[in-house]
Design a protein around this motif. Structure first.
Motif, PDB file in Angstrom:
ATOM      1  N   LEU A 191       0.803  -1.246   0.118  1.00 35.01           N
ATOM      2  CA  LEU A 191      -0.055  -0.143   0.022  1.00 35.01           C
ATOM      3  C   LEU A 191       0.893   1.366   0.132  1.00 35.01           C
ATOM      4  O   LEU A 191       0.480   2.556  -0.550  1.00 35.01           O
ATOM      5  N   GLY A 192       1.961   1.082   0.632  1.00 36.44           N
ATOM      6  CA  GLY A 192       2.953   2.436   0.646  1.00 36.44           C
ATOM      7  C   GLY A 192       3.515   2.912  -0.838  1.00 36.44           C
ATOM      8  O   GLY A 192       4.101   3.856  -0.951  1.00 36.44           O
ATOM      9  N   ASP A 193       3.421   1.842  -1.833  1.00 39.94           N
ATOM     10  CA  ASP A 193       3.480   2.174  -3.000  1.00 39.94           C
ATOM     11  C   ASP A 193       2.850   3.177  -3.796  1.00 39.94           C
ATOM     12  O   ASP A 193       3.068   3.506  -4.989  1.00 39.94           O
ATOM     13  N   TRP A 194       1.659   3.473  -3.335  1.00 36.00           N
ATOM     14  CA  TRP A 194       0.810   4.413  -3.976  1.00 36.00           C
ATOM     15  C   TRP A 194       1.044   5.652  -4.120  1.00 36.00           C
ATOM     16  O   TRP A 194       1.493   6.285  -3.274  1.00 36.00           O
ATOM     17  N   VAL A 195       0.904   6.063  -5.308  1.00 41.06           N
ATOM     18  CA  VAL A 195       1.175   7.764  -5.685  1.00 41.06           C
ATOM     19  C   VAL A 195      -0.142   7.925  -6.506  1.00 41.06           C
ATOM     20  O   VAL A 195      -0.462   6.983  -7.131  1.00 41.06           O
ATOM     21  N   PRO A 196      -0.532   9.092  -6.872  1.00 42.16           N
ATOM     22  CA  PRO A 196      -1.885   9.577  -7.584  1.00 42.16           C
ATOM     23  C   PRO A 196      -1.363   8.744  -9.190  1.00 42.16           C
ATOM     24  O   PRO A 196      -2.363   8.230  -9.665  1.00 42.16           O
ATOM     25  N   GLU A 197      -0.152   8.774  -9.668  1.00 45.56           N
ATOM     26  CA  GLU A 197       0.244   8.094 -10.903  1.00 45.56           C
ATOM     27  C   GLU A 197      -0.178   6.743 -11.065  1.00 45.56           C
ATOM     28  O   GLU A 197      -0.451   6.140 -12.129  1.00 45.56           O
ATOM     29  N   VAL A 198      -0.288   5.983  -9.909  1.00 42.44           N
ATOM     30  CA  VAL A 198      -1.017   4.541  -9.874  1.00 42.44           C
ATOM     31  C   VAL A 198      -2.294   4.420 -10.351  1.00 42.44           C
ATOM     32  O   VAL A 198      -2.759   3.812 -11.067  1.00 42.44           O
ATOM     33  N   ALA A 199      -3.050   5.522  -9.514  1.00 43.36           N
ATOM     34  CA  ALA A 199      -4.409   5.297 -10.193  1.00 43.36           C
ATOM     35  C   ALA A 199      -4.748   5.829 -11.767  1.00 43.36           C
ATOM     36  O   ALA A 199      -5.369   4.896 -12.265  1.00 43.36           O
ATOM     37  N   GLN A 200      -3.790   6.611 -12.228  1.00 45.48           N
ATOM     38  CA  GLN A 200      -3.767   6.826 -13.591  1.00 45.48           C
ATOM     39  C   GLN A 200      -3.400   5.836 -14.556  1.00 45.48           C
ATOM     40  O   GLN A 200      -4.091   5.612 -15.443  1.00 45.48           O
ATOM     41  N   ALA A 201      -2.266   5.106 -13.867  1.00 47.28           N
ATOM     42  CA  ALA A 201      -2.109   3.973 -14.834  1.00 47.28           C
ATOM     43  C   ALA A 201      -2.928   2.827 -14.940  1.00 47.28           C
ATOM     44  O   ALA A 201      -2.978   2.310 -15.771  1.00 47.28           O
ATOM     45  N   MET A 202      -3.653   2.694 -13.913  1.00 47.03           N
ATOM     46  CA  MET A 202      -4.703   1.565 -13.666  1.00 47.03           C
ATOM     47  C   MET A 202      -5.963   2.032 -14.500  1.00 47.03           C
ATOM     48  O   MET A 202      -6.353   1.244 -15.271  1.00 47.03           O
ATOM     49  N   ALA A 203      -6.253   3.385 -14.488  1.00 49.05           N
ATOM     50  CA  ALA A 203      -7.334   3.859 -15.206  1.00 49.05           C
ATOM     51  C   ALA A 203      -7.258   3.683 -16.695  1.00 49.05           C
ATOM     52  O   ALA A 203      -7.715   3.118 -17.502  1.00 49.05           O
ATOM     53  N   ASP A 204      -5.995   3.959 -16.932  1.00 47.22           N
ATOM     54  CA  ASP A 204      -5.600   3.824 -18.492  1.00 47.22           C
ATOM     55  C   ASP A 204      -5.682   2.573 -18.842  1.00 47.22           C
ATOM     56  O   ASP A 204      -6.028   2.052 -20.100  1.00 47.22           O
ATOM     57  N   ALA A 205      -4.979   1.366 -18.262  1.00 46.06           N
ATOM     58  CA  ALA A 205      -5.245   0.055 -18.394  1.00 46.06           C
ATOM     59  C   ALA A 205      -6.728  -0.355 -18.578  1.00 46.06           C
ATOM     60  O   ALA A 205      -7.126  -1.244 -19.585  1.00 46.06           O
ATOM     61  N   ASP A 206      -7.719   0.286 -17.912  1.00 48.26           N
ATOM     62  CA  ASP A 206      -8.896  -0.056 -18.007  1.00 48.26           C
ATOM     63  C   ASP A 206      -9.805   0.999 -19.029  1.00 48.26           C
ATOM     64  O   ASP A 206     -10.876   0.627 -19.103  1.00 48.26           O
ATOM     65  N   GLU A 207      -8.971   1.907 -19.711  1.00 43.78           N
ATOM     66  CA  GLU A 207      -9.508   2.443 -20.707  1.00 43.78           C
ATOM     67  C   GLU A 207     -10.643   3.689 -20.095  1.00 43.78           C
ATOM     68  O   GLU A 207     -11.606   3.854 -20.653  1.00 43.78           O
ATOM     69  N   CYS A 208     -10.421   4.009 -18.948  1.00 42.91           N
ATOM     70  CA  CYS A 208     -11.252   4.733 -18.060  1.00 42.91           C
ATOM     71  C   CYS A 208     -10.547   6.250 -18.061  1.00 42.91           C
ATOM     72  O   CYS A 208      -9.518   6.430 -17.434  1.00 42.91           O
ATOM     73  N   GLU A 209     -11.069   7.226 -18.351  1.00 45.44           N
ATOM     74  CA  GLU A 209     -10.644   8.757 -18.000  1.00 45.44           C
ATOM     75  C   GLU A 209     -10.810   9.072 -16.645  1.00 45.44           C
ATOM     76  O   GLU A 209     -12.360   9.185 -16.224  1.00 45.44           O
ATOM     77  N   LEU A 210      -9.846   9.499 -15.896  1.00 44.37           N
ATOM     78  CA  LEU A 210     -10.399   9.822 -14.450  1.00 44.37           C
ATOM     79  C   LEU A 210     -10.563  11.330 -14.361  1.00 44.37           C
ATOM     80  O   LEU A 210      -9.930  12.334 -14.832  1.00 44.37           O
ATOM     81  N   THR A 211     -11.847  11.548 -13.854  1.00 41.02           N
ATOM     82  CA  THR A 211     -12.347  12.931 -13.747  1.00 41.02           C
ATOM     83  C   THR A 211     -12.269  13.428 -12.200  1.00 41.02           C
ATOM     84  O   THR A 211     -11.851  12.474 -11.387  1.00 41.02           O
TER      85      THR A 211
END
Length: 110
Positions: free
Chosen positions: A21-41
């Motif tokens: 869990l300590g590895d999380w940074v906002p870019e993690v969410a963005q990378a996961m969203a990109d993989a899911d083809e989801c644009e984070l708003t």
């Protein structure tokens, strides 16, 4: 499994949740969203940030019912309902949003 973020390889479990869990940074969410083809708003980030605060306070990732109720209390009834949350996170608000937030899989999620 692994996730590449900012030139670092982060370990994940077989479902894509961060191993550390300590590895999380906002870019993690963005990378996961990109993989899911989801644009984070901003609405996605509001839920992600809410989940991180919830986890910090209670040390547990909430199941979808608890998440819906808690978001309704904090962010208003217009956001504290399943329809709204599923529009943001179609793969399951608790599972997908917790994964993006770097949290463990919520209890009770299949």
């Amino acid at each position: 499994m692994a996730l590449e973020v900012n030139g670092k390889t982060l370990d994940t479990d077989e479902e894509g949740y961060l191993s550390n869990l300590g590895d999380w940074v906002p870019e993690v969410a963005q990378a996961m969203a990109d993989a899911d083809e989801c644009e984070l708003t901003d609405n996605h980030w509001e839920v992600i940030n809410f989940l991180r605060e919830y986890y910090e306070e209670y040390q547990i990732a909430p199941a979808v019912r608890v998440l819906t109720k808690a978001i309704g209390k904090k962010l208003g009834q217009d956001k504290g309902n399943s329809r709204y949350l599923y529009q943001l996170y179609p793969y399951g608000p608790a599972k997908q949003a917790c994964r993006y937030a770097g949290l463990p899989k919520p209890t009770g999620c299949v």
